[in-house]
Write a protein that holds these residues in place. Structure first.
Motif, PDB file in Angstrom:
ATOM      1  N   GLU A 122       0.802  -1.179  -0.075  1.00  9.65           N
ATOM      2  CA  GLU A 122       0.109  -0.060  -0.049  1.00  9.65           C
ATOM      3  C   GLU A 122       0.592   1.333   0.226  1.00  9.65           C
ATOM      4  N   ALA A 126       0.389   4.004  -3.180  1.00 11.45           N
ATOM      5  CA  ALA A 126       0.033   5.200  -2.895  1.00 11.45           C
ATOM      6  C   ALA A 126       1.188   6.279  -3.550  1.00 11.45           C
ATOM      7  N   ARG A 129       0.741   6.088  -7.379  1.00 11.43           N
ATOM      8  CA  ARG A 129      -0.741   6.814  -7.838  1.00 11.43           C
ATOM      9  C   ARG A 129      -0.751   8.198  -7.894  1.00 11.43           C
ATOM     10  N   ALA A 130       0.283   8.731  -6.635  1.00 10.58           N
ATOM     11  CA  ALA A 130       0.611  10.347  -6.513  1.00 10.58           C
ATOM     12  C   ALA A 130       1.700  10.691  -7.706  1.00 10.58           C
TER      13      ALA A 130
END
Length: 260
Positions: A122, A126, A129-130
């Protein structure tokens, strides 16, 4: 429509090489990008090489491109995998999208993996994704330090598949008439899987994780054929899809009840 011009990353080996060979056998032009034995020798893990990609390709294809294939990828337990599989692929698609503008039937495709279905890390997901590359590198290094570097590959491919689905329906892609899809291969016969397929015992162990009820492990050419159709002039409506070219692995493990 004959005589299309394609760009293929990872063109020196595996699925990229098979794709190049298939397209050229059909009379299309292919500009190959790889770290060796390519029209453009570039390292997609390097931000500077990515930044110059559009100008490099435009010099070779002044009339633009008809299709972009973001195939290049690695499976190593560390940051290089995140840099190539996610940031390299996304940069390829983003930087070269303007060169598709002149084509009457433009298209683009990325190679994800059956591993997109595996549990991701995770914190790394994250950061991807950013589009936080320093953060992603730090997260991948932390996984490697903990002996969990194996999670970098599925996480990078998950993030890439998500990026394709999200961007595919935006004005820059669908609004410009450009189908954008991903292919998710299962077990492919490449040097990376040779040892795993070498004995009945190792094959059985592999197919327990990634079942292949339809004809077993595939050759790279099988995926190349799907990439070729997705980027052909015939495909004007399939977009935003992650198509599992996996000999039945996804259907076996997830079953029929996924449409809730």
């Amino acid at each position: 429509m004959a005589g299309r011009t394609h760009l293929v990353t990872g063109s020196a080996s595996g699925i990229g090489r098979a794709t190049r060979e298939l397209l050229e056998s059909r009379g299309d032009r292919v500009i190959g990008v790889d770290v060796h034995d390519a029209d453009l020798v570039r390292d997609l893990s390097d931000p500077e090489h990515r930044a110059g990609l559009r100008a490099d390709v435009a010099a070779l294809a002044p009339d633009g491109l008809d299709a972009v294939h973001a195939v290049a990828g690695v499976n190593l337990p560390g940051p290089l995998t995140a840099r190539v599989n996610y940031f390299g692929a996304v940069a390829t698609l983003r930087e070269l999208r303007p060169l598709l503008a002149k084509s009457p039937a433009p298209a683009a495709v990325a190679v994800a993996s059956f591993a997109t279905l595996m549990p991701p890390d995770e914190p790394l997901l994250a950061a991807l994704r950013a589009e936080d590359e320093p953060g992603a590198v730090a997260a991948a290094e932390a996984l490697a330090d903990r002996g969990q570097g194996v999670l970098v590959y599925p996480t990078s491919k998950r993030a890439l598949a998500e990026w394709v689905r999200e961007r595919s329906v935006t004005p820059e892609w669908a609004g410009a008439g450009i189908p954008l899809n991903a292919v998710a291969p299962g077990v492919i016969r490449t040097p990376m899987t040779a040892e795993l397929l070498a004995t009945p015992e190792s094959r059985d162990a592999l197919f327990q994780q990634v079942p292949a009820p339809l004809n077993g492990a595939a050759e790279p050419a099988a995926v190349a054929g799907l990439l070729a159709w997705l980027t052909s002039a015939e495909n004007r409506h399939v977009t935003g899809q992650v198509i599992f070219s996996d000999s039945g692995a996804e259907a076996t493990l997830r079953g029929p009840h996924i449409f809730g």
